[in-house]
Design a protein around this motif. Sequence first.
Motif, short mmCIF file in Angstrom:
data_model
loop_
_atom_site.label_atom_id
_atom_site.label_comp_id
_atom_site.label_asym_id
_atom_site.label_seq_id
_atom_site.Cartn_x
_atom_site.Cartn_y
_atom_site.Cartn_z
N ARG A 109 0.87 -1.18 0.00
CA ARG A 109 0.00 0.00 0.00
C ARG A 109 0.91 1.23 0.00
O ARG A 109 1.80 1.33 0.85
N ARG A 166 1.26 5.30 0.40
CA ARG A 166 0.55 6.42 1.00
C ARG A 166 1.45 7.64 1.13
O ARG A 166 2.68 7.53 1.13
N TRP A 201 -2.92 9.64 2.54
CA TRP A 201 -3.66 9.58 1.28
C TRP A 201 -3.03 8.56 0.34
O TRP A 201 -1.83 8.39 0.29
N ALA A 202 -3.89 7.90 -0.43
CA ALA A 202 -3.41 6.93 -1.41
C ALA A 202 -2.61 7.64 -2.50
O ALA A 202 -2.92 8.77 -2.88
N PRO A 219 -1.98 6.92 -6.13
CA PRO A 219 -2.20 6.10 -7.32
C PRO A 219 -1.05 6.25 -8.31
O PRO A 219 -0.39 7.30 -8.37
N ASP A 230 -2.76 0.89 -8.03
CA ASP A 230 -4.06 1.25 -8.59
C ASP A 230 -4.56 2.57 -8.01
O ASP A 230 -3.81 3.27 -7.32
N ASP A 231 -5.81 2.91 -8.29
CA ASP A 231 -6.36 4.21 -7.85
C ASP A 231 -6.43 4.33 -6.34
O ASP A 231 -6.54 5.44 -5.81
N GLU A 232 -6.37 3.20 -5.64
CA GLU A 232 -6.40 3.22 -4.18
C GLU A 232 -5.00 3.13 -3.58
O GLU A 232 -4.84 2.97 -2.36
N ALA A 260 -2.90 0.75 -4.04
CA ALA A 260 -2.60 -0.65 -3.69
C ALA A 260 -1.87 -1.35 -4.84
O ALA A 260 -2.14 -1.09 -6.02
N THR A 282 2.63 -1.07 4.29
CA THR A 282 2.41 0.31 3.87
C THR A 282 3.74 1.03 3.69
O THR A 282 4.57 1.04 4.59
#
Length: 272
Positions: free
Chosen positions: A6, A8, A13-14, A16, A36-38, A40, A80
């Motif tokens: 992940r 951040r 905030w993600a 992408p 991806d957009d998240e 991840a 993360t």
Amino acid sequence: MGLSARIRTRDGWALPHAVVTVTDMTGAQVLRAEADDEGAVHDATTLTPGPYTVIVTAVGYGPAASTALVTATGRAEVGTVVLARQGGAELPPPGPWTVDPAHSAVAATAQHLGITSVHGRFTDFRARIDIAQDVEKSRVEAVIRSASIDTGNGMRDGHLKSPDFLDVESHPEITYRSTGLTPAGTDRWTVHGELNLHGVVREVDLDLSYLGTGADPWGGTRAAFKATAELKREDFAMNYNQVVQAGIAAIGATLKVELDIQAVQGDALPSM
């Protein structure tokens, strides 16, 4: 099997489209995946058990590197990964942000008689902030109704709306459009732009501070900013003045502008 991670920002905030590159202990690349957009990353590539180097990069952010151990199952849990803005500066997530006039203020202060200050504000304005993935390409546009000036004194407001000052009949709007953004320190930027005031267009820089981001009670996400600037009235053809005793001008030539801004994520304000 494969790798998961992940990505951040420091604010959580993600990120992408961040890129994760995995190399073995010889430095050979064995995997490359995009978030991806998240924010991840889930890649099913089977990796030989052992240690690997994981490098995460994203436009506008400093890279991060760590060591991951692939187990006998061929899986690596990176967890993360937090990336910091280059230069140590953060801004809210990229995309459009709409300024909320009900929770924002556009104020100006002028010296009066050389000893006190007169404070005024504009009550009717709208603005939009577009934060780019490459933060220095972010943009700001604002429109202020000049007739909405309010200093708390009706007679003074009437004079400020006259041709001596704002001339609101001929110039009903004050506009500002940014032309660039440069870092000025941690959580601080200089916004370069063009101010159209009283029919005159001048380059004006704003000293901008980012105060943080959080959820609001209406289901939205808000970001807070503070910006300041100094303007010379004569630069905008507002030369009226009255000299009182001892040659002291009734109204100072410099205006100090102060903006307290709340912006809501998205193209429109939520219902409240």
